[in-house]
Design an enzyme around this catalytic site. Sequence first.
Site, PDB file in Angstrom:
ATOM      1  N   TYR A  20     -12.793 -10.857  14.751  1.00  0.00           N
ATOM      2  CA  TYR A  20     -12.561  -9.710  15.651  1.00  0.00           C
ATOM      3  C   TYR A  20     -11.067  -9.416  15.786  1.00  0.00           C
ATOM      4  O   TYR A  20     -10.638  -8.263  15.783  1.00  0.00           O
ATOM      5  CB  TYR A  20     -13.157  -9.972  17.046  1.00  0.00           C
ATOM      6  N   ARG A  52      -3.687 -19.439  18.311  1.00  0.00           N
ATOM      7  CA  ARG A  52      -4.221 -20.809  18.200  1.00  0.00           C
ATOM      8  C   ARG A  52      -3.101 -21.821  18.050  1.00  0.00           C
ATOM      9  O   ARG A  52      -3.185 -22.944  18.548  1.00  0.00           O
ATOM     10  CB  ARG A  52      -5.224 -20.911  17.051  1.00  0.00           C
ATOM     11  N   ASP A 109     -19.551 -11.859  10.228  1.00  0.00           N
ATOM     12  CA  ASP A 109     -18.353 -12.355   9.547  1.00  0.00           C
ATOM     13  C   ASP A 109     -18.601 -13.416   8.481  1.00  0.00           C
ATOM     14  O   ASP A 109     -17.673 -14.090   8.070  1.00  0.00           O
ATOM     15  CB  ASP A 109     -17.293 -12.780  10.580  1.00  0.00           C
ATOM     16  N   GLU A 110     -19.847 -13.527   8.031  1.00  0.00           N
ATOM     17  CA  GLU A 110     -20.096 -14.494   6.959  1.00  0.00           C
ATOM     18  C   GLU A 110     -20.871 -13.840   5.827  1.00  0.00           C
ATOM     19  O   GLU A 110     -21.750 -13.022   6.065  1.00  0.00           O
ATOM     20  CB  GLU A 110     -20.908 -15.674   7.487  1.00  0.00           C
TER      21      GLU A 110
END
Length: 588
Positions: A20, A52, A109-110
């Site tokens: 996202y 992150r 997303d895969e």
Amino acid sequence: MAIPRKDHRVILHFDYDCFYASVFEAEQPALKSLPLAVQQKQIVVTCNYEARRRGLRKLQLVKEAKKICPELVIVLGEDLTRFRDASKELYAFIKSFVWSDRVERLGFDEIFLDVTDMVEYNIGLLNKNTLHDSFFHLDRHDPTVGFVYNATQCHGPTWPSASTSASAPCTLTTALTSSSTSLHLRLLVASHLAGYMRSQLEHQKGYTATVGVSTSKLLAKLVGSVHKPNNQTTLLPPYEPAEHGLGSTSNILRFMDGLEIRKVPGIGYKLAHKLRAYVGGAAASGPTTLSDTELGSDTATAGDNSEEVTVKQIRLLPGMGPRLLNKILGGAGAPKDIGVRVWGLLHGVDDSDVLAGRDIPTQISIEDSYGKLTTLHEVKRELTTLTASLIRRMRTDLTEQNVDSGPRFRWRAHPKLLRLSTRPRPPPEADGPRTRIWNRISRSAALPLYVFNIDESIDALAEKLVQEHLLSMFRKLHPEKFGWNLSLLNIAVTNMVESAGEQRGSNGRDIGKMFRSQERVLSEWTVNESGNEPLANADTDLDNHPTGTPWEDGDDEEEIPGTICQTCGALIPTFALVAHAQYHSAPD
Ligand code: DCP
Ligand code: MG
Ligand code: MG
């Protein structure tokens, strides 16, 4: 017990990094260098890797995230349209490299790709004298399309890694001398394709992905996550344990053994809970075997359930095997062969094929969650908003422009059922340490055909559907006038029936006739189906997938409690079939 596998295939798994957040970064590249979080409700659903690095995680409270990183840039991600569009665009991009149509999306997303044919073709063209300078052909018909690669070694990291591996690193020498020569070579060649596609994805589309290379969807997905983000991992052979001699264990087993059981797709929350509890119980009562243990449901819920448990711990328990797993995991609602299947999963077995992409979804569902939803007035307002989005989605995903004369649009598929689900908030005292999140209840009814009327405004249709159908479905789910407290509303259209090919261009059936027949014949009748519906995009769990592999979409398994009329397409309850047929035989 010998476990057969299909490892002649070569499968890649792509998972976009911080998806996202990347969609926003692709729109505004300046965001790339800033810590960026995507917010839904009070939660950071994902954040970019800059965030992150500063200590942020996925699925963290916004409040917490801001404390850790006050300069955090927050964007709102509740409207999924841009993610859905980006996902489709990237899917089309990735699909354009692959020869077979076996390119399957999992969530937004895969993507799984079966590249067996491309890899075999390219192995056939390798020239032993110029391996350093090989050419990967991306087009069978145009020998100039492709890229140069070094076929003497794998591209990117491997598992086990070249440096720590007791076995030899991934080089062509090992590929040609090892007992699993052809497998080794296939994976080596595939790793170069993966690397090339990742770099194209980044340079042409601005997205990075993490990729796994192996022989099944399960292994490709699991091994891909070893090196994250923007990297790839190839699971090296041997995939079978050596038949004789010590020391040469299957890399699949060694790899699987190190995983926490919940990581394994197909072992969802419920199964992991039972397995952990069993391990806890077994540890408390000392070693047990199947023969001396009475495995009641009590045993299966005792024990310390917070402990993480690895595949190896489960696999090596005394007496462990499909029969014991059946006893631990079986019970009401569980598939009969759950033991065999989970035993297979623990050994990395997944024979499911990468499915050819279908561009018609099996269902369309829209939902929202709420802090507090307690009055009928609020419910009506929310239902109307959700219904409008649902109809908008139906128009985007299920219609196509008519190229021939006739009406401008044509429906490519007609969903037959309308489903309303709610999630009542459990009373506070029922809260365990981890309350199951999907205690939904739902009700379905035939979808009235007027929603397919393209000439009516979306808002008017939404209003009508709520007034005439959804509100009464809601009252049946919640007969009490008040006192319910809902945390979620979901409206879905399911049981998709694709329009037949011969209807192309002619705009198919006479929609007007369908309307009239359905309105007349269908008294409102509903089926009640309660409970356990997996969230869209949620982890798969065999508990919820009684018929198949870890990848199956349980949402499709709704029973049709009647028959779809071949003449008008309406769903007719069995008791009304005769009357309905008479209706059609009568003159108009
Ligand atoms: N997502 C969501 N709610 C969840 C989990 C995920 O809305 N409970 C969304 C946000 C993610 C996207 O789905 O961007 C993909 O999920 P991933 O778990 O693959 O997470 P990311 O792609 O964001 O990060 P990673 O780099 O770890 O893959
Ligand atoms: Mg991702
Ligand atoms: Mg993902």
